[in-house]
Design a protein around this motif. Structure first.
Motif, PDB file in Angstrom:
ATOM      1  N   GLN A  70      -7.123  -7.708  -8.162  1.00  9.59           N
ATOM      2  CA  GLN A  70      -6.643  -6.840  -9.236  1.00  9.59           C
ATOM      3  C   GLN A  70      -7.499  -7.034 -10.469  1.00  9.59           C
ATOM      4  OE1 GLN A  70      -3.522  -4.663  -9.404  1.00  9.59           O
ATOM      5  NE2 GLN A  70      -5.047  -3.956 -10.851  1.00  9.59           N
ATOM      6  N   LEU A  71      -8.093  -5.952 -10.943  1.00  8.40           N
ATOM      7  CA  LEU A  71      -8.864  -5.958 -12.184  1.00  8.40           C
ATOM      8  C   LEU A  71      -8.085  -5.196 -13.242  1.00  8.40           C
ATOM      9  CD1 LEU A  71     -12.397  -4.985 -10.816  1.00  8.40           C
ATOM     10  CD2 LEU A  71     -11.445  -7.267 -11.090  1.00  8.40           C
ATOM     11  N   VAL A  72      -7.964  -5.783 -14.421  1.00  2.00           N
ATOM     12  CA  VAL A  72      -7.387  -5.106 -15.574  1.00  2.00           C
ATOM     13  C   VAL A  72      -8.491  -5.070 -16.621  1.00  2.00           C
ATOM     14  CG1 VAL A  72      -5.586  -5.092 -17.320  1.00  2.00           C
ATOM     15  CG2 VAL A  72      -5.088  -5.970 -15.029  1.00  2.00           C
ATOM     16  N   PHE A  73      -8.857  -3.872 -17.026  1.00  2.00           N
ATOM     17  CA  PHE A  73      -9.962  -3.708 -17.961  1.00  2.00           C
ATOM     18  C   PHE A  73      -9.473  -3.738 -19.401  1.00  2.00           C
ATOM     19  CE2 PHE A  73     -11.204  -1.723 -13.978  1.00  2.00           C
ATOM     20  CZ  PHE A  73     -12.437  -2.307 -13.764  1.00  2.00           C
ATOM     21  N   LYS A  74     -10.376  -3.992 -20.302  1.00  2.00           N
ATOM     22  CA  LYS A  74     -10.026  -4.089 -21.719  1.00  2.00           C
ATOM     23  C   LYS A  74      -9.494  -2.775 -22.276  1.00  2.00           C
ATOM     24  CE  LYS A  74     -12.992  -7.983 -22.720  1.00  2.00           C
ATOM     25  NZ  LYS A  74     -14.171  -8.495 -23.406  1.00  2.00           N
ATOM     26  N   ASP A  75      -9.851  -1.648 -21.652  1.00  2.00           N
ATOM     27  CA  ASP A  75      -9.333  -0.353 -22.105  1.00  2.00           C
ATOM     28  C   ASP A  75      -7.972  -0.017 -21.488  1.00  2.00           C
ATOM     29  OD1 ASP A  75      -9.954   0.329 -19.497  1.00  2.00           O
ATOM     30  OD2 ASP A  75     -11.441   1.850 -20.018  1.00  2.00           O
ATOM     31  N   GLY A  76      -7.393  -0.963 -20.718  1.00  2.00           N
ATOM     32  CA  GLY A  76      -6.070  -0.774 -20.145  1.00  2.00           C
ATOM     33  C   GLY A  76      -6.060  -0.224 -18.729  1.00  2.00           C
ATOM     34  N   LYS A  77      -7.193   0.257 -18.235  1.00  2.00           N
ATOM     35  CA  LYS A  77      -7.241   0.784 -16.874  1.00  2.00           C
ATOM     36  C   LYS A  77      -7.155  -0.353 -15.870  1.00  2.00           C
ATOM     37  CE  LYS A  77      -9.880   4.860 -18.120  1.00  2.00           C
ATOM     38  NZ  LYS A  77     -11.108   5.612 -17.938  1.00  2.00           N
ATOM     39  N   ARG A  78      -6.726  -0.006 -14.644  1.00  2.00           N
ATOM     40  CA  ARG A  78      -6.548  -0.995 -13.590  1.00  2.00           C
ATOM     41  C   ARG A  78      -7.250  -0.529 -12.323  1.00  2.00           C
ATOM     42  NH1 ARG A  78      -1.886  -4.369 -13.863  1.00  2.00           N
ATOM     43  NH2 ARG A  78      -1.028  -4.329 -15.940  1.00  2.00           N
ATOM     44  N   LEU A  79      -7.755  -1.495 -11.560  1.00  2.00           N
ATOM     45  CA  LEU A  79      -8.358  -1.221 -10.261  1.00  2.00           C
ATOM     46  C   LEU A  79      -7.983  -2.342  -9.311  1.00  2.00           C
ATOM     47  CD1 LEU A  79     -10.294   0.353  -8.375  1.00  2.00           C
ATOM     48  CD2 LEU A  79     -12.137  -1.067  -9.284  1.00  2.00           C
ATOM     49  N   LEU A  80      -7.455  -1.970  -8.153  1.00  2.00           N
ATOM     50  CA  LEU A  80      -7.134  -2.930  -7.111  1.00  2.00           C
ATOM     51  C   LEU A  80      -8.123  -2.713  -5.974  1.00  2.00           C
ATOM     52  CD1 LEU A  80      -4.823  -5.003  -6.158  1.00  2.00           C
ATOM     53  CD2 LEU A  80      -4.289  -3.149  -4.601  1.00  2.00           C
ATOM     54  N   ILE A  81      -8.807  -3.781  -5.578  1.00  2.00           N
ATOM     55  CA  ILE A  81      -9.778  -3.727  -4.491  1.00  2.00           C
ATOM     56  C   ILE A  81      -9.206  -4.550  -3.341  1.00  2.00           C
ATOM     57  CG2 ILE A  81     -12.140  -4.217  -3.766  1.00  2.00           C
ATOM     58  CD1 ILE A  81     -12.821  -4.229  -6.837  1.00  2.00           C
ATOM     59  N   GLY A  82      -8.846  -3.882  -2.254  1.00  2.00           N
ATOM     60  CA  GLY A  82      -8.295  -4.571  -1.096  1.00  2.00           C
ATOM     61  C   GLY A  82      -9.328  -5.496  -0.480  1.00  2.00           C
ATOM     62  N   THR A  83      -8.857  -6.613   0.081  1.00  2.00           N
ATOM     63  CA  THR A  83      -9.783  -7.568   0.681  1.00  2.00           C
ATOM     64  C   THR A  83      -9.150  -8.254   1.888  1.00  2.00           C
ATOM     65  OG1 THR A  83     -11.183  -9.502   0.311  1.00  2.00           O
ATOM     66  CG2 THR A  83      -9.082  -9.455  -0.849  1.00  2.00           C
ATOM     67  N   ASN A 141      -8.625   0.556  -0.820  1.00  2.00           N
ATOM     68  CA  ASN A 141      -8.127  -0.338   0.224  1.00  2.00           C
ATOM     69  C   ASN A 141      -8.230   0.317   1.588  1.00  2.00           C
ATOM     70  OD1 ASN A 141      -6.000   1.462   0.156  1.00  2.00           O
ATOM     71  ND2 ASN A 141      -4.548   0.038  -0.679  1.00  2.00           N
ATOM     72  N   ILE A 142      -8.498  -0.499   2.595  1.00  2.00           N
ATOM     73  CA  ILE A 142      -8.637  -0.017   3.961  1.00  2.00           C
ATOM     74  C   ILE A 142      -7.490  -0.510   4.819  1.00  2.00           C
ATOM     75  CG2 ILE A 142     -10.059  -0.109   6.037  1.00  2.00           C
ATOM     76  CD1 ILE A 142     -12.487  -0.209   4.216  1.00  2.00           C
ATOM     77  N   SER A 143      -7.171  -1.783   4.723  1.00  2.00           N
ATOM     78  CA  SER A 143      -6.074  -2.338   5.508  1.00  2.00           C
ATOM     79  C   SER A 143      -5.555  -3.585   4.808  1.00  2.00           C
ATOM     80  CB  SER A 143      -6.539  -2.690   6.923  1.00  2.00           C
ATOM     81  OG  SER A 143      -7.475  -3.738   6.879  1.00  2.00           O
ATOM     82  N   PRO A 148       0.811  -1.221   0.000  1.00  2.00           N
ATOM     83  CA  PRO A 148       0.000   0.000   0.000  1.00  2.00           C
ATOM     84  C   PRO A 148       0.845   1.273   0.000  1.00  2.00           C
ATOM     85  CG  PRO A 148      -0.812  -1.528   1.649  1.00  2.00           C
ATOM     86  CD  PRO A 148       0.467  -2.083   1.134  1.00  2.00           C
ATOM     87  N   ILE A 149       1.934   1.268   0.738  1.00  2.00           N
ATOM     88  CA  ILE A 149       2.762   2.470   0.850  1.00  2.00           C
ATOM     89  C   ILE A 149       3.522   2.750  -0.445  1.00  2.00           C
ATOM     90  CG2 ILE A 149       4.681   3.568   2.097  1.00  2.00           C
ATOM     91  CD1 ILE A 149       2.141   3.319   3.772  1.00  2.00           C
ATOM     92  N   THR A 150       4.250   1.761  -0.959  1.00  2.00           N
ATOM     93  CA  THR A 150       5.089   2.019  -2.137  1.00  2.00           C
ATOM     94  C   THR A 150       4.296   2.078  -3.437  1.00  2.00           C
ATOM     95  OG1 THR A 150       5.648  -0.318  -2.356  1.00  2.00           O
ATOM     96  CG2 THR A 150       7.152   1.043  -1.085  1.00  2.00           C
ATOM     97  N   GLU A 151       3.214   1.308  -3.555  1.00  2.00           N
ATOM     98  CA  GLU A 151       2.467   1.301  -4.806  1.00  2.00           C
ATOM     99  C   GLU A 151       1.396   2.394  -4.874  1.00  2.00           C
ATOM    100  OE1 GLU A 151       1.192  -2.458  -6.527  1.00  2.00           O
ATOM    101  OE2 GLU A 151       2.456  -3.498  -5.057  1.00  2.00           O
ATOM    102  N   TYR A 152       0.761   2.695  -3.727  1.00  2.00           N
ATOM    103  CA  TYR A 152      -0.372   3.623  -3.750  1.00  2.00           C
ATOM    104  C   TYR A 152      -0.276   4.743  -2.723  1.00  2.00           C
ATOM    105  CZ  TYR A 152      -2.341   0.013  -6.681  1.00  2.00           C
ATOM    106  OH  TYR A 152      -2.544  -0.887  -7.691  1.00  2.00           O
ATOM    107  N   SER A 153       0.863   4.888  -2.074  1.00  2.00           N
ATOM    108  CA  SER A 153       1.092   5.939  -1.071  1.00  2.00           C
ATOM    109  C   SER A 153       0.131   5.863   0.099  1.00  2.00           C
ATOM    110  CB  SER A 153       1.030   7.327  -1.714  1.00  2.00           C
ATOM    111  OG  SER A 153       1.982   7.432  -2.736  1.00  2.00           O
ATOM    112  N   GLY A 154      -0.273   4.670   0.489  1.00  2.00           N
ATOM    113  CA  GLY A 154      -1.106   4.506   1.671  1.00  2.00           C
ATOM    114  C   GLY A 154      -2.426   3.822   1.385  1.00  2.00           C
ATOM    115  N   TRP A 155      -3.337   3.976   2.333  1.00  2.00           N
ATOM    116  CA  TRP A 155      -4.644   3.333   2.258  1.00  2.00           C
ATOM    117  C   TRP A 155      -5.711   4.366   1.944  1.00  2.00           C
ATOM    118  CZ3 TRP A 155      -0.796   2.087   5.625  1.00  2.00           C
ATOM    119  CH2 TRP A 155      -0.383   0.760   5.620  1.00  2.00           C
ATOM    120  N   GLY A 156      -6.869   3.888   1.494  1.00  2.00           N
ATOM    121  CA  GLY A 156      -7.978   4.765   1.150  1.00  2.00           C
ATOM    122  C   GLY A 156      -8.316   4.623  -0.320  1.00  2.00           C
TER     123      GLY A 156
END
Length: 91
Positions: A61-74, A53-55, A32-40
């Motif tokens: 990790q979702l990679v969309f067909k348009d190239g965008k990315r979303l990481l959902i913490g769990t 992400n919360i903790s 979380p710190i190095t890749e996204y500068s923390g949580w939230g």
């Protein structure tokens, strides 16, 4: 069918991501710190995309067909792995 997520209080309604727009899905460890500068609700540097992400350090990790990315913490990575395996979305 797809994935729904709500990151309250930033999202008052669920965000829906249909399977047909998703190119790749996986469970992965992240820093979380190095890749996204923390949580939230975060925007990663160097093409890492957004993160909700919360903790912890495990996420969907979702990679969309348009190239965008979303990481959902769990905190339930085992359940998500089983779900993806049952849907035959991962080997």
């Amino acid at each position: 069918m797809g994935i729904q997520v709500r990151f309250f209080p930033f999202h008052l309604q669920y965000r829906y991501f249909p399977w047909k727009k998703i190119k790749k899905v996986s469970i992965r460890s992240y820093s979380p710190i190095t890749e996204y500068s923390g949580w939230g609700l975060r925007i990663g540097m160097f093409g890492r995309g957004k993160a909700y992400n919360i903790s912890g350090n495990i996420g969907l990790q979702l990679v969309f067909k348009d190239g965008k990315r979303l990481l959902i913490g769990t905190q339930k990575s085992a359940e998500i792995k089983q779900f993806l395996k049952n849907k035959k979305l991962t080997p």
